[in-house]
Design a protein around this motif. Sequence first.
Motif, PDB file in Angstrom:
ATOM      1  N   SER A 119       4.239 -10.827   3.615  1.00  0.00           N
ATOM      2  CA  SER A 119       3.057  -9.969   3.662  1.00  0.00           C
ATOM      3  C   SER A 119       3.440  -8.528   3.365  1.00  0.00           C
ATOM      4  O   SER A 119       4.630  -8.176   3.342  1.00  0.00           O
ATOM      5  N   ALA A 120       2.439  -7.682   3.175  1.00  0.00           N
ATOM      6  CA  ALA A 120       2.701  -6.262   2.926  1.00  0.00           C
ATOM      7  C   ALA A 120       3.480  -5.650   4.090  1.00  0.00           C
ATOM      8  O   ALA A 120       4.427  -4.888   3.886  1.00  0.00           O
ATOM      9  N   ASP A 121       3.089  -5.989   5.317  1.00  0.00           N
ATOM     10  CA  ASP A 121       3.777  -5.428   6.486  1.00  0.00           C
ATOM     11  C   ASP A 121       5.217  -5.910   6.555  1.00  0.00           C
ATOM     12  O   ASP A 121       6.134  -5.133   6.871  1.00  0.00           O
ATOM     13  N   GLU A 122       5.432  -7.203   6.275  1.00  0.00           N
ATOM     14  CA  GLU A 122       6.785  -7.748   6.319  1.00  0.00           C
ATOM     15  C   GLU A 122       7.666  -7.115   5.243  1.00  0.00           C
ATOM     16  O   GLU A 122       8.822  -6.771   5.491  1.00  0.00           O
ATOM     17  N   PHE A 123       7.121  -6.974   4.053  1.00  0.00           N
ATOM     18  CA  PHE A 123       7.858  -6.352   2.952  1.00  0.00           C
ATOM     19  C   PHE A 123       8.173  -4.894   3.265  1.00  0.00           C
ATOM     20  O   PHE A 123       9.299  -4.421   3.052  1.00  0.00           O
ATOM     21  N   THR A 124       7.196  -4.168   3.798  1.00  0.00           N
ATOM     22  CA  THR A 124       7.401  -2.753   4.131  1.00  0.00           C
ATOM     23  C   THR A 124       8.502  -2.597   5.164  1.00  0.00           C
ATOM     24  O   THR A 124       9.386  -1.735   5.036  1.00  0.00           O
ATOM     25  N   ALA A 125       8.486  -3.443   6.187  1.00  0.00           N
ATOM     26  CA  ALA A 125       9.520  -3.379   7.224  1.00  0.00           C
ATOM     27  C   ALA A 125      10.885  -3.724   6.661  1.00  0.00           C
ATOM     28  O   ALA A 125      11.897  -3.094   7.012  1.00  0.00           O
ATOM     29  N   LEU A 126      10.930  -4.710   5.772  1.00  0.00           N
ATOM     30  CA  LEU A 126      12.194  -5.147   5.191  1.00  0.00           C
ATOM     31  C   LEU A 126      12.812  -4.071   4.302  1.00  0.00           C
ATOM     32  O   LEU A 126      14.006  -3.776   4.412  1.00  0.00           O
ATOM     33  N   ALA A 127      11.992  -3.485   3.426  1.00  0.00           N
ATOM     34  CA  ALA A 127      12.528  -2.596   2.394  1.00  0.00           C
ATOM     35  C   ALA A 127      12.554  -1.124   2.797  1.00  0.00           C
ATOM     36  O   ALA A 127      13.474  -0.392   2.402  1.00  0.00           O
TER      37      ALA A 127
END
Length: 264
Positions: free
Chosen positions: A216-224
């Motif tokens: 998700s957008a939130d997961e990607f944002t947290a990851l990157a």
Amino acid sequence: MHPVIDTTKAHSARVYDYYLGGKDHYAIDRETGDKAMQSWRAVRTAVRENRAFLGRAVRYLVKDAGIRQFLDIGTGLPSADNVHEVAQAIAPEARVVYVDNDPIVLAHARALLTSTSQGRTAYIDADLRDPEKLLASRTVRQTLDLRRPVGLMLVAILHFLVDADDPARVVAALLSALPSGSYLVASHVTPEHDPAGVGGLVRTYRASGIPAQVRSADEFTALAFTGLELIDPGVVLVSDWRSRARKRPPPEEVNWYGGIGRKP
């Protein structure tokens, strides 16, 4: 010694090349791509939008952020508007190191090494999952000055790292080696706008031996982008990131987020 290319197993770089309309792929890659398109019919649109985002991101880093050196991991096969072509068109002295681990990319790396006389390009065969080894490469150290800001490109690559690869550790290791003022450009496929279609693509890739995990957008944002300063407009669909196009594809055809973060 020529790299050995396994033409019986699909590879993400070759499937991506097929989607872009390239010619460096094999029957197994086309079969995988065609089967994935049965689920996510607009994947070719999404791939083109991601490629356009890459170009806009590099232009931003060179023109607005003053970046003159790039580390592009998960390069893929040479295509139109590679990072060094976009960067050196603005700043001929720009330097780029390309990184991939597919033998066919290595075989075609010459096309990535057509640098201006003022700048420099290099290619290394390395795996994103071993960032320490990648960063220790003599080619990286000779081509880039890691005491000066670097544009780290992780475009369309993080969704090939599953949770078992500990992608957050990988990203953190790469960023820790870069100085303040460096930037990360990243993009990632999402299931949010077409769960069934994107889910079918993921299953097809996995069945073909290509690891894949959408987020998700939130997961990607947290990851990157944890610990980075997001550049406006933040994490958005790649088709919306500073695009001047009057007509853009709907979200369910794109399913791909992108963003740029600056290391404080």
